[in-house]
Design a protein around this motif. Structure first.
Motif, PDB file in Angstrom:
ATOM      1  N   GLY A 121       0.787  -1.273  -0.200  1.00  0.00           N
ATOM      2  CA  GLY A 121       0.054   0.024   0.074  1.00  0.00           C
ATOM      3  C   GLY A 121       0.900   1.254   0.069  1.00  0.00           C
ATOM      4  N   VAL A 122       1.975   1.278   0.739  1.00  0.00           N
ATOM      5  CA  VAL A 122       2.925   2.327   0.643  1.00  0.00           C
ATOM      6  C   VAL A 122       3.396   2.548  -0.806  1.00  0.00           C
ATOM      7  CG1 VAL A 122       5.101   3.072   1.415  1.00  0.00           C
ATOM      8  CG2 VAL A 122       3.717   2.142   3.329  1.00  0.00           C
ATOM      9  N   ALA A 123       3.768   1.503  -1.348  1.00  0.00           N
ATOM     10  CA  ALA A 123       4.286   1.738  -2.740  1.00  0.00           C
ATOM     11  C   ALA A 123       3.302   2.223  -3.506  1.00  0.00           C
ATOM     12  CB  ALA A 123       4.749   0.404  -3.159  1.00  0.00           C
ATOM     13  N   GLY A 124       1.927   1.977  -3.624  1.00  0.00           N
ATOM     14  CA  GLY A 124       0.772   2.269  -4.136  1.00  0.00           C
ATOM     15  C   GLY A 124       0.518   3.901  -4.080  1.00  0.00           C
ATOM     16  N   ALA A 125       0.636   4.066  -2.869  1.00  0.00           N
ATOM     17  CA  ALA A 125       0.503   5.699  -2.278  1.00  0.00           C
ATOM     18  C   ALA A 125       1.514   6.459  -2.908  1.00  0.00           C
ATOM     19  CB  ALA A 125       0.298   5.605  -1.019  1.00  0.00           C
ATOM     20  N   VAL A 126       2.823   6.034  -3.095  1.00  0.00           N
ATOM     21  CA  VAL A 126       3.906   6.807  -3.603  1.00  0.00           C
ATOM     22  C   VAL A 126       3.716   6.923  -5.228  1.00  0.00           C
ATOM     23  CG1 VAL A 126       6.302   6.627  -4.129  1.00  0.00           C
ATOM     24  CG2 VAL A 126       5.548   6.245  -2.035  1.00  0.00           C
ATOM     25  N   VAL A 127       3.184   5.768  -5.782  1.00  0.00           N
ATOM     26  CA  VAL A 127       2.932   5.919  -7.180  1.00  0.00           C
ATOM     27  C   VAL A 127       1.845   6.832  -7.404  1.00  0.00           C
ATOM     28  CG1 VAL A 127       1.981   4.601  -9.182  1.00  0.00           C
ATOM     29  CG2 VAL A 127       3.813   3.527  -7.521  1.00  0.00           C
ATOM     30  N   VAL A 128       0.806   7.001  -6.591  1.00  0.00           N
ATOM     31  CA  VAL A 128      -0.476   8.060  -7.054  1.00  0.00           C
ATOM     32  C   VAL A 128       0.198   9.525  -6.575  1.00  0.00           C
ATOM     33  CG1 VAL A 128      -2.597   9.092  -6.079  1.00  0.00           C
ATOM     34  CG2 VAL A 128      -2.121   6.398  -6.561  1.00  0.00           C
ATOM     35  N   VAL A 129       1.102   9.608  -5.846  1.00  0.00           N
ATOM     36  CA  VAL A 129       1.748  10.968  -5.320  1.00  0.00           C
ATOM     37  C   VAL A 129       2.407  11.321  -6.843  1.00  0.00           C
ATOM     38  CG1 VAL A 129       3.394  12.366  -4.451  1.00  0.00           C
ATOM     39  CG2 VAL A 129       1.784  10.806  -3.031  1.00  0.00           C
ATOM     40  N   LEU A 130       3.073  10.479  -7.363  1.00  0.00           N
ATOM     41  CA  LEU A 130       3.826  10.880  -8.692  1.00  0.00           C
ATOM     42  C   LEU A 130       2.876  11.053  -9.659  1.00  0.00           C
ATOM     43  CD1 LEU A 130       6.843   8.241  -8.431  1.00  0.00           C
ATOM     44  CD2 LEU A 130       6.737  10.694  -8.085  1.00  0.00           C
ATOM     45  N   ALA A 131       1.685  10.370  -9.831  1.00  0.00           N
ATOM     46  CA  ALA A 131       0.812  10.586 -10.717  1.00  0.00           C
ATOM     47  C   ALA A 131       0.060  11.882 -10.530  1.00  0.00           C
ATOM     48  CB  ALA A 131      -0.361   9.601 -10.548  1.00  0.00           C
ATOM     49  N   GLY A 158       5.134  21.510  -2.643  1.00  0.00           N
ATOM     50  CA  GLY A 158       5.053  21.760  -4.068  1.00  0.00           C
ATOM     51  C   GLY A 158       4.364  20.630  -4.867  1.00  0.00           C
ATOM     52  N   LEU A 159       3.534  20.159  -4.152  1.00  0.00           N
ATOM     53  CA  LEU A 159       2.837  18.961  -4.769  1.00  0.00           C
ATOM     54  C   LEU A 159       1.006  19.538  -4.992  1.00  0.00           C
ATOM     55  CD1 LEU A 159       3.869  15.837  -2.716  1.00  0.00           C
ATOM     56  CD2 LEU A 159       4.453  16.319  -5.090  1.00  0.00           C
ATOM     57  N   PRO A 160       0.544  18.794  -5.645  1.00  0.00           N
ATOM     58  CA  PRO A 160      -1.016  19.107  -5.757  1.00  0.00           C
ATOM     59  C   PRO A 160      -1.736  18.960  -4.376  1.00  0.00           C
ATOM     60  CG  PRO A 160      -0.341  17.908  -7.648  1.00  0.00           C
ATOM     61  CD  PRO A 160       0.825  18.015  -6.785  1.00  0.00           C
ATOM     62  N   PRO A 161      -2.539  19.611  -3.886  1.00  0.00           N
ATOM     63  CA  PRO A 161      -3.328  19.262  -2.585  1.00  0.00           C
ATOM     64  C   PRO A 161      -3.784  17.939  -2.461  1.00  0.00           C
ATOM     65  CG  PRO A 161      -3.749  21.603  -3.607  1.00  0.00           C
ATOM     66  CD  PRO A 161      -3.073  20.926  -4.442  1.00  0.00           C
ATOM     67  N   LEU A 162      -4.451  17.645  -3.717  1.00  0.00           N
ATOM     68  CA  LEU A 162      -5.294  16.197  -3.392  1.00  0.00           C
ATOM     69  C   LEU A 162      -4.230  15.164  -3.269  1.00  0.00           C
ATOM     70  CD1 LEU A 162      -7.888  16.548  -6.638  1.00  0.00           C
ATOM     71  CD2 LEU A 162      -8.273  16.345  -3.815  1.00  0.00           C
ATOM     72  N   ALA A 163      -2.828  15.164  -3.526  1.00  0.00           N
ATOM     73  CA  ALA A 163      -1.979  14.279  -2.981  1.00  0.00           C
ATOM     74  C   ALA A 163      -1.768  14.218  -1.595  1.00  0.00           C
ATOM     75  CB  ALA A 163      -0.478  14.701  -3.762  1.00  0.00           C
ATOM     76  N   GLY A 164      -2.125  15.125  -0.928  1.00  0.00           N
ATOM     77  CA  GLY A 164      -2.076  15.111   0.632  1.00  0.00           C
ATOM     78  C   GLY A 164      -2.351  13.956   1.342  1.00  0.00           C
ATOM     79  N   LEU A 165      -3.512  13.337   1.159  1.00  0.00           N
ATOM     80  CA  LEU A 165      -4.128  12.275   1.592  1.00  0.00           C
ATOM     81  C   LEU A 165      -3.339  10.840   1.222  1.00  0.00           C
ATOM     82  CD1 LEU A 165      -7.943  12.197   1.416  1.00  0.00           C
ATOM     83  CD2 LEU A 165      -6.618  12.443   3.643  1.00  0.00           C
ATOM     84  N   TYR A 166      -2.647  11.028   0.126  1.00  0.00           N
ATOM     85  CA  TYR A 166      -1.959   9.911  -0.109  1.00  0.00           C
ATOM     86  C   TYR A 166      -0.340  10.180   0.556  1.00  0.00           C
ATOM     87  CZ  TYR A 166      -4.937   8.417  -4.025  1.00  0.00           C
ATOM     88  OH  TYR A 166      -6.114   8.093  -4.332  1.00  0.00           O
ATOM     89  N   LEU A 167       0.143  11.222   0.936  1.00  0.00           N
ATOM     90  CA  LEU A 167       1.058  11.357   1.833  1.00  0.00           C
ATOM     91  C   LEU A 167       0.944  10.878   2.995  1.00  0.00           C
ATOM     92  CD1 LEU A 167       2.390  14.961   0.640  1.00  0.00           C
ATOM     93  CD2 LEU A 167       3.318  12.684   0.271  1.00  0.00           C
ATOM     94  N   ALA A 168      -0.452  10.943   3.534  1.00  0.00           N
ATOM     95  CA  ALA A 168      -0.831  10.960   4.788  1.00  0.00           C
ATOM     96  C   ALA A 168      -0.897   9.092   4.849  1.00  0.00           C
ATOM     97  CB  ALA A 168      -2.392  11.224   5.280  1.00  0.00           C
ATOM     98  N   ALA A 169      -1.385   8.439   3.434  1.00  0.00           N
ATOM     99  CA  ALA A 169      -1.283   7.074   3.615  1.00  0.00           C
ATOM    100  C   ALA A 169      -0.062   6.302   3.616  1.00  0.00           C
ATOM    101  CB  ALA A 169      -2.276   6.657   2.296  1.00  0.00           C
ATOM    102  N   VAL A 170       0.932   7.003   3.027  1.00  0.00           N
ATOM    103  CA  VAL A 170       2.263   6.600   3.000  1.00  0.00           C
ATOM    104  C   VAL A 170       2.671   6.509   4.390  1.00  0.00           C
ATOM    105  CG1 VAL A 170       4.585   7.102   2.369  1.00  0.00           C
ATOM    106  CG2 VAL A 170       2.906   7.568   0.843  1.00  0.00           C
ATOM    107  N   LEU A 171       2.359   7.454   5.263  1.00  0.00           N
ATOM    108  CA  LEU A 171       2.710   7.408   6.758  1.00  0.00           C
ATOM    109  C   LEU A 171       2.090   6.490   7.591  1.00  0.00           C
ATOM    110  CD1 LEU A 171       3.225  11.429   7.543  1.00  0.00           C
ATOM    111  CD2 LEU A 171       5.000   9.608   6.916  1.00  0.00           C
TER     112      LEU A 171
END
Length: 404
Positions: free
Chosen positions: A96-106, A178-191
């Motif tokens: 799941g961490v890997a998936g969240a990182v991929v979405v942040v890049l997306a 410097g990331l899109p705001p919608l990437a924020g929840l995925y950063l939370a998911a990584v943690l």
């Protein structure tokens, strides 16, 4: 010199403490891990629309997440079958961490295929969250399985309710990076997923029955089909998930179309999630004291009540919709707690991990079918149309004779 019986009695307190520590570890890891759930369920739809500039793409990331969850279940079940239950859950969170990182890049690169791929892998962590209830049963004795599930589901409630509220704060953090705001929840998911994986990885040893070789999938499936209680338990889990996911796919859309603000929609959905998880200690206690069959049938009754209420939401306000979704959440809890506890008693301990994987795949397939179907039905027949479809399934669960 102590007799063998006296020695067995003297070891019981230590064994009980060990079980309680294992359950506490699972509860803490699940509470932390479940705070990553909103990434796929809330931010995924918004991010897909933002990238694709098409509202029709809103449900696609969630569909991929559900498929990822179904695909991850057999992997986690296989780990449990070889005596690595907790390590399997940790592995699920790590994926799941890997998936969240991929979405942040997306989100950063505005890349839709990456979003969909990341959503699929994110689903494996969702599978770890929900399959923690089976690990909880491994910490319990025969008469306390419902209680153990209730503890883990209550922990899930903490993270699942907090998770959507992180949309704003995590968006601010993402913007500052410097990331899109919608990437924020995925950063939370990584943690969240990363911390849950690390916490579970610290546990040594096995949880549950020791592995015994020779149980192939075909043999397990054939044995399960011959056990009426096991088939019923899987059916209860799949039918309950089908109705709940179908309704919750179209409920937020219905609310927004009828003029309710995003804040109101969030509050109503939060109450629904509370019903899904927070009542688990009570339903778990009922499953232990009155039997899982009674709790599962109660779930069927409440599902039927929720579907009947849903027939009248078109001409009603937010209060009726709130009651409808709250009852639906409690009904789902009864069905899953009752069905899971029943499954724990219906098959031998040695093959149970494989059967749990089968049950999770069936729940995932039911969800993957219900989501698109409910949207299609609602498009042509309105919100009550899917409730008409869900009502017979709910009544069937209530009236069906469920083996104890």
């Amino acid at each position: 010199m102590k007799t063998r019986q006296a020695q067995a009695r003297s070891s019981l307190p230590g064994e009980t403490r060990q079980r309680r520590r294992a359950l506490a570890l699972l509860a803490v890891a699940t509470a932390i891990g479940s705070t990553g759930l909103a990434a796929g369920g809330t931010a995924g739809a918004l991010l897909a629309v933002d990238i694709a500039k098409a509202q029709a793409m809103a449900g696609v990331p969630l569909g991929l997440l559900v498929l990822g969850s179904a695909a991850g279940a057999p992997m986690l079940a296989q780990q449990a079958a070889i005596g690595r239950r907790v390590r399997g859950l940790a592995l699920g969170y790590a994926v799941g961490v890997a998936g969240a990182v991929v979405v942040v890049l997306a989100a950063l690169w505005q890349n839709l295929p990456l979003l969909l791929a990341g959503s699929f892998f994110l689903g494996v962590a969702n599978s770890a969250v929900f399959m923690s209830r089976y690990a909880a049963m491994d910490t319990a004795t025969a008469g306390t399985r419902g209680h153990a599930i209730g503890v883990v589901f209550a922990a899930t409630a903490l993270g699942a309710i907090v998770s959507p509220t992180l949309l704003g704060p995590s968006g601010a953090v993402a913007r500052a990076m410097g990331l899109p705001p919608l990437a924020g929840l995925y950063l939370a998911a990584v943690l969240a997923f990363g911390f849950a994986a690390a916490l579970l990885a610290t546990r040594s040893g096995t949880l549950g029955p020791r592995p015994e070789p020779g149980y192939g999938f075909v043999a397990v499936l054939a044995d399960t089909v011959r056990r009426r209680a096991a088939v019923t338990a899987v059916g209860v889990l799949a039918a309950t998930n089908f109705v709940m996911v179908g309704v919750m796919t179209i409920a937020p859309v219905h609310l927004t179309e009828h003029g309710h603000s995003l804040g109101q929609v969030g509050a109503i959905v939060a109450l629904h999630v509370t019903g899904m998880f927070a009542v688990a200690p009570l339903t778990g206690l009922l499953a232990d004291r009155k039997g899982p069959a009674g709790v599962a049938r109660l779930g069927g009754l409440l599902l039927a009540v929720a579907m009947v209420i849903g027939l009248f939401v078109e001409r009603s306000g937010a209060l009726v919709m709130t009651v409808h979704l709250l009852v639906l959440g409690v009904a789902w809890n009864c069905g899953v707690v009752g069905g899971s506890t029943l499954l724990g008693t219906a098959v031998p301990a040695e093959t149970r991990p494989h059967v749990e994987g089968i049950a999770e795949v069936m729940m995932g397939l039911a969800a993957a079918t219900a989501g698109p179907l409910s949207g299609l039905v609602a498009e042509f027949g309105g919100y009550p149309a899917f409730c008409l479809i869900g009502t017979p399934a709910a009544v069937f669960l209530f009236l069906r004779r469920i083996p104890s």
